[in-house]
Design an enzyme around this catalytic site. Structure first.
Site, PDB file in Angstrom:
ATOM      1  N   ASP A  30       7.220  -3.761 -13.647  1.00  0.00           N
ATOM      2  CA  ASP A  30       8.025  -4.811 -13.140  1.00  0.00           C
ATOM      3  C   ASP A  30       9.182  -5.090 -14.123  1.00  0.00           C
ATOM      4  OD1 ASP A  30       8.692  -7.895 -12.823  1.00  0.00           O
ATOM      5  OD2 ASP A  30       7.685  -7.414 -10.941  1.00  0.00           O
ATOM      6  N   ASN A  86       3.110 -10.944  -1.546  1.00  0.00           N
ATOM      7  CA  ASN A  86       3.700 -12.290  -1.103  1.00  0.00           C
ATOM      8  C   ASN A  86       4.410 -11.706   0.373  1.00  0.00           C
ATOM      9  OD1 ASN A  86       3.354 -13.815  -3.419  1.00  0.00           O
ATOM     10  ND2 ASN A  86       5.054 -12.668  -4.191  1.00  0.00           N
ATOM     11  N   SER A  94      10.874 -11.831  -2.890  1.00  0.00           N
ATOM     12  CA  SER A  94      12.389 -11.771  -3.219  1.00  0.00           C
ATOM     13  C   SER A  94      12.732 -10.456  -2.808  1.00  0.00           C
ATOM     14  CB  SER A  94      12.719 -11.983  -4.611  1.00  0.00           C
ATOM     15  OG  SER A  94      12.115 -11.105  -5.461  1.00  0.00           O
ATOM     16  N   VAL A  95      12.275  -9.471  -2.702  1.00  0.00           N
ATOM     17  CA  VAL A  95      12.621  -8.129  -2.140  1.00  0.00           C
ATOM     18  C   VAL A  95      11.838  -7.862  -0.937  1.00  0.00           C
ATOM     19  CG1 VAL A  95      12.730  -5.528  -2.489  1.00  0.00           C
ATOM     20  CG2 VAL A  95      13.065  -7.220  -4.440  1.00  0.00           C
ATOM     21  N   HIS A  99       5.354  -4.903  -1.393  1.00  0.00           N
ATOM     22  CA  HIS A  99       5.018  -4.131  -2.432  1.00  0.00           C
ATOM     23  C   HIS A  99       3.741  -5.016  -2.789  1.00  0.00           C
ATOM     24  CE1 HIS A  99       7.885  -7.345  -3.109  1.00  0.00           C
ATOM     25  NE2 HIS A  99       7.308  -7.694  -4.037  1.00  0.00           N
ATOM     26  N   ILE A 100       2.736  -4.591  -3.517  1.00  0.00           N
ATOM     27  CA  ILE A 100       1.899  -5.091  -4.403  1.00  0.00           C
ATOM     28  C   ILE A 100       1.893  -5.327  -5.708  1.00  0.00           C
ATOM     29  CG2 ILE A 100      -0.922  -4.772  -4.653  1.00  0.00           C
ATOM     30  CD1 ILE A 100      -0.951  -3.236  -2.220  1.00  0.00           C
TER      31      ILE A 100
END
Length: 113
Positions: A30, A86, A94-95, A99-100
């Site tokens: 990240d 999320n 936000s993207v 994804h995890i």
């Protein structure tokens, strides 16, 4: 439809520090880590969020959950890590490409948030 940021990373159009990849997914560090170990695990298939996955994605979702612990272990965190997904902007997504987050290396509180 234009590619998401994560699709561009998977396709090597945008650089990222990739720590794992296979035919179904890519994992990379990240760029704004929230823990000493913070990796994004992204399916190559663009699914906007978990609620938009369907029965045909079952094997892919299982693959992601089985791959995440191997990535944590490779980073030195086999015994303690957190996975976060999320689903929607209201909870921090936000993207909009499923994804995890794989997080480790510091204490986490419960409940999160």
């Amino acid at each position: 439809m234009s590619k998401t940021l994560f699709e561009k990373i998977c396709d090597r159009e945008i650089p990222a520090e990739i720590v794992y990849e296979d035919e179904l997914c890519v994992a990379f560090k990240d760029i704004n880590p929230q823990a000493p170990f913070h990796v994004q695990l992204v399916p190559r298939k663009p699914i906007t969020m978990l609620m938009n996955a369907d029965a045909g994605d079952q094997a892919l979702l299982g693959h992601l959950l089985l791959t995440a612990p191997r990535i944590a272990a490779a980073g030195g965190y086999a015994d303690a890590f957190r996975l976060a997904v999320n689903n929607g902007a209201a909870v921090g997504q936000s993207v909009f490409h499923l994804h995890i987050h794989i997080l480790a290396g510091r204490p986490f509180k419960w409940p999160p948030g």
